[in-house]
Motif scaffolding. Sequence first.
Motif, short mmCIF file in Angstrom:
data_model
loop_
_atom_site.label_atom_id
_atom_site.label_comp_id
_atom_site.label_asym_id
_atom_site.label_seq_id
_atom_site.Cartn_x
_atom_site.Cartn_y
_atom_site.Cartn_z
N PRO A 273 0.82 -1.27 0.01
CA PRO A 273 0.00 -0.09 -0.22
C PRO A 273 0.95 1.27 -0.17
O PRO A 273 0.33 2.30 -0.81
CB PRO A 273 -0.95 0.07 1.19
CG PRO A 273 -0.02 -0.97 2.23
CD PRO A 273 0.46 -2.11 1.08
N PHE A 274 2.01 1.23 0.59
CA PHE A 274 2.94 2.49 0.77
C PHE A 274 3.31 2.77 -0.75
O PHE A 274 3.17 3.92 -1.26
CB PHE A 274 4.18 2.15 1.45
CG PHE A 274 5.15 3.18 1.59
CD1 PHE A 274 4.83 4.56 2.02
CD2 PHE A 274 6.41 3.41 0.57
CE1 PHE A 274 5.74 5.66 2.01
CE2 PHE A 274 7.14 4.37 0.67
CZ PHE A 274 7.02 5.29 1.11
N ALA A 547 14.03 10.22 -2.18
CA ALA A 547 13.90 10.21 -0.79
C ALA A 547 13.53 9.00 -0.16
O ALA A 547 14.31 8.45 0.85
CB ALA A 547 12.65 11.03 -0.31
N VAL A 548 12.71 8.18 -0.89
CA VAL A 548 12.52 6.62 -0.38
C VAL A 548 13.84 5.91 -0.30
O VAL A 548 14.41 5.22 0.37
CB VAL A 548 11.62 5.86 -1.28
CG1 VAL A 548 11.63 4.43 -0.89
CG2 VAL A 548 10.18 6.43 -0.83
N TRP A 549 14.54 6.12 -1.48
CA TRP A 549 16.00 5.43 -1.67
C TRP A 549 16.98 5.63 -0.74
O TRP A 549 17.73 4.84 -0.41
CB TRP A 549 16.41 5.70 -3.22
CG TRP A 549 17.49 4.92 -3.54
CD1 TRP A 549 17.89 3.75 -4.10
CD2 TRP A 549 19.10 5.52 -3.57
NE1 TRP A 549 19.28 3.63 -4.38
CE2 TRP A 549 19.87 4.68 -3.92
CE3 TRP A 549 19.48 6.71 -2.96
CZ2 TRP A 549 21.33 4.66 -3.99
CZ3 TRP A 549 21.05 6.98 -3.00
CH2 TRP A 549 21.73 5.73 -3.63
N VAL A 564 11.93 -0.92 -1.59
CA VAL A 564 12.12 0.09 -2.53
C VAL A 564 10.87 -0.48 -3.64
O VAL A 564 11.30 0.00 -4.94
CB VAL A 564 13.48 0.04 -3.22
CG1 VAL A 564 14.29 0.80 -2.58
CG2 VAL A 564 14.06 -1.22 -3.63
N PHE A 565 9.84 -1.31 -3.40
CA PHE A 565 8.98 -1.49 -4.29
C PHE A 565 8.31 -0.18 -4.80
O PHE A 565 7.75 -0.28 -6.13
CB PHE A 565 7.80 -2.30 -3.78
CG PHE A 565 6.76 -2.75 -4.36
CD1 PHE A 565 7.15 -3.52 -5.53
CD2 PHE A 565 5.36 -2.60 -4.24
CE1 PHE A 565 5.84 -3.96 -6.36
CE2 PHE A 565 4.46 -3.21 -4.87
CZ PHE A 565 4.58 -3.96 -6.04
N SER A 566 8.22 0.90 -4.12
CA SER A 566 7.58 1.86 -4.79
C SER A 566 8.47 2.67 -5.87
O SER A 566 7.85 3.03 -6.93
CB SER A 566 7.61 3.20 -3.67
OG SER A 566 8.69 3.15 -3.12
N LEU A 567 9.80 2.25 -5.81
CA LEU A 567 10.75 2.70 -6.86
C LEU A 567 10.11 1.92 -8.38
O LEU A 567 10.20 2.48 -9.41
CB LEU A 567 11.90 2.25 -6.56
CG LEU A 567 13.06 3.01 -7.58
CD1 LEU A 567 14.62 3.14 -7.06
CD2 LEU A 567 13.45 1.58 -8.61
#
Length: 588
Positions: A273-274, A547-549, A564-567
């Motif tokens: 979900p993030f 920023a996540v990275w 880093v699934f959002s990447l």
Amino acid sequence: MKKTLEYVLSIILALVVIASLKISLDISINANFDTGNSIIYVLLFVIFSVSIYKALQVKEKRLVICTLIVSILFSLFEVIGFSIDTTKSLDCIISSKTVFLNSIIKFIGIGTIIYVVILFLYEKAIPIINKREDKTIKLFNANKANFFILWGIIMLAWLPYFLKYCPAIITPDSLDQIYQTQGINVLTNHHPVFHTFIIGIGLNIGKLIGNYNVGVAIFTVSQMLTLSAIFAFTIYAMSKKNINNGIKIGTFIFFAFYPIFGMYSITIWKDIPFAIVMLLFILQLVDLIYNEKEFLNSKKKKIYLIISMILVIMFRNNGIYVVLLTIPFLLWFYRKNFKKILIISVIPVIFYLLYTGPVFKIFNIKKGSVREALSIPLQQFVRVLKDRGSELTDKQKQSIYNFLPEDDIVELYDPTLSDPVKACFDDEYFNKNKFEFITTWAGIVFGYPVEVVEAFLCNNYGYWYPEASNWVVSRVIMENELGIKTTSMIENKALNFMDELIDNRDIPVISFIFSIGFMFWIDLICVMYIIYKKEYKKLLIVIPIFAVWLTTIASPVFCEYRYVFSLVVTLPVIIASVNMTLKENKED
């Protein structure tokens, strides 16, 4: 004279490239090739020398500089990453003069190859892709009917994963949250409490009907529907921005048939979900960048942006850092509308302070341990204790053991995973002696810089070195006391083949689609192209992902795909941003 020098330089660089390949690659097609006495090397030399000569003909200064920066950075990643991956140290670079010289040759050779490739992308390939198209593909027109069709196709593509692993994939982290929803484990914000609450909705429905498997299935199907809907909406948003048909088709294929999406859609992790809300957040930023005036004059659009920022904060603990790192860029790029942007920026921050303060206190929600943020310093402590312990003062040793009171802490050290060391951390002592921690760490950093750097790189090289690999998906339900278990409904050879691709890292080229480092490289290539074209506002699209990275660089695991699934999820949007033409205000 100038052309002669370019010819000579091309030949020299081609020879260096060949030498770097000989040093870097362990290829044993036959004895002659392995020793360098092979016609293949001659052919490669000709190809490289011609390619390098053509690359040297490019005279556009800005293009050359941008390409050079990327190639130097990637070459460093390759040389350093290889050493860390191979020896868990910098020994493959600095252990001797000969090794160091080989590293320099590798750096120049790999950098030269990358330079030629990136230059081709920037000068030839991307401009071709960016040409405006008159033809449209009906399925990818921006209308609601197409949105629902794409949504349905993506959902159907994932359905076999659900039927095979029904009702979900549940790991130890998943089970901890499930137990929290049922009062078995203490409710904490180690895993975002908002996500735990959502899991609890499905679980409590299952509890009411006397079947937790049904409750888990309700949550899983809801997650699948949400994720697939937002993926379909992403393609719809691309259509509204007139993105190239090839990019839209590629995005659709990626979303529907990339096997990790199917597997993650049925996995109970906060990272899923993030990633969804990160995609929504970035899509709002795309909307702002595409048409600033319309966006800032629309209350609805501004509210959507605020909500997306709040959701980023609520679905993962490092979400607040994503928002905080994005805000300064928002304020800078849209300084002409400073007041409007400031209001948009302040509301999520105020929400975070209220949410993690009074709200947590009212519901007696415990915050996660500070040890989660100290993975790197703790690893550095033990690395130095292990490698240079005899040189540490008694005071330094005692201080390390004060924070990590475990006699065999050195034996527990794993260069790529901080969990064994982190589990020994004394939170209570740290809370009372924070200054001691800082001074001890500073002494370690300045006293043993090589070991400190090695410990740091070992804990994160998988996020920037494409050849690094680690597990990506789970396929089981952890044994539990709620009776939740896998009930497989199908056995499909095509599904098994797609599933097995995830773990197979021996397939040339294909294996890289599962590489975190490689996807990070793609983002960097897009970023530098945006800088080259001076379309600076587009950088705002990438800031949240970086920023996540950056927060992941300090994570406990060297190469955790889900972190880093959002990447991965936002990669098509980053690529599409290069193709997007802004309606107005290209530059201030």
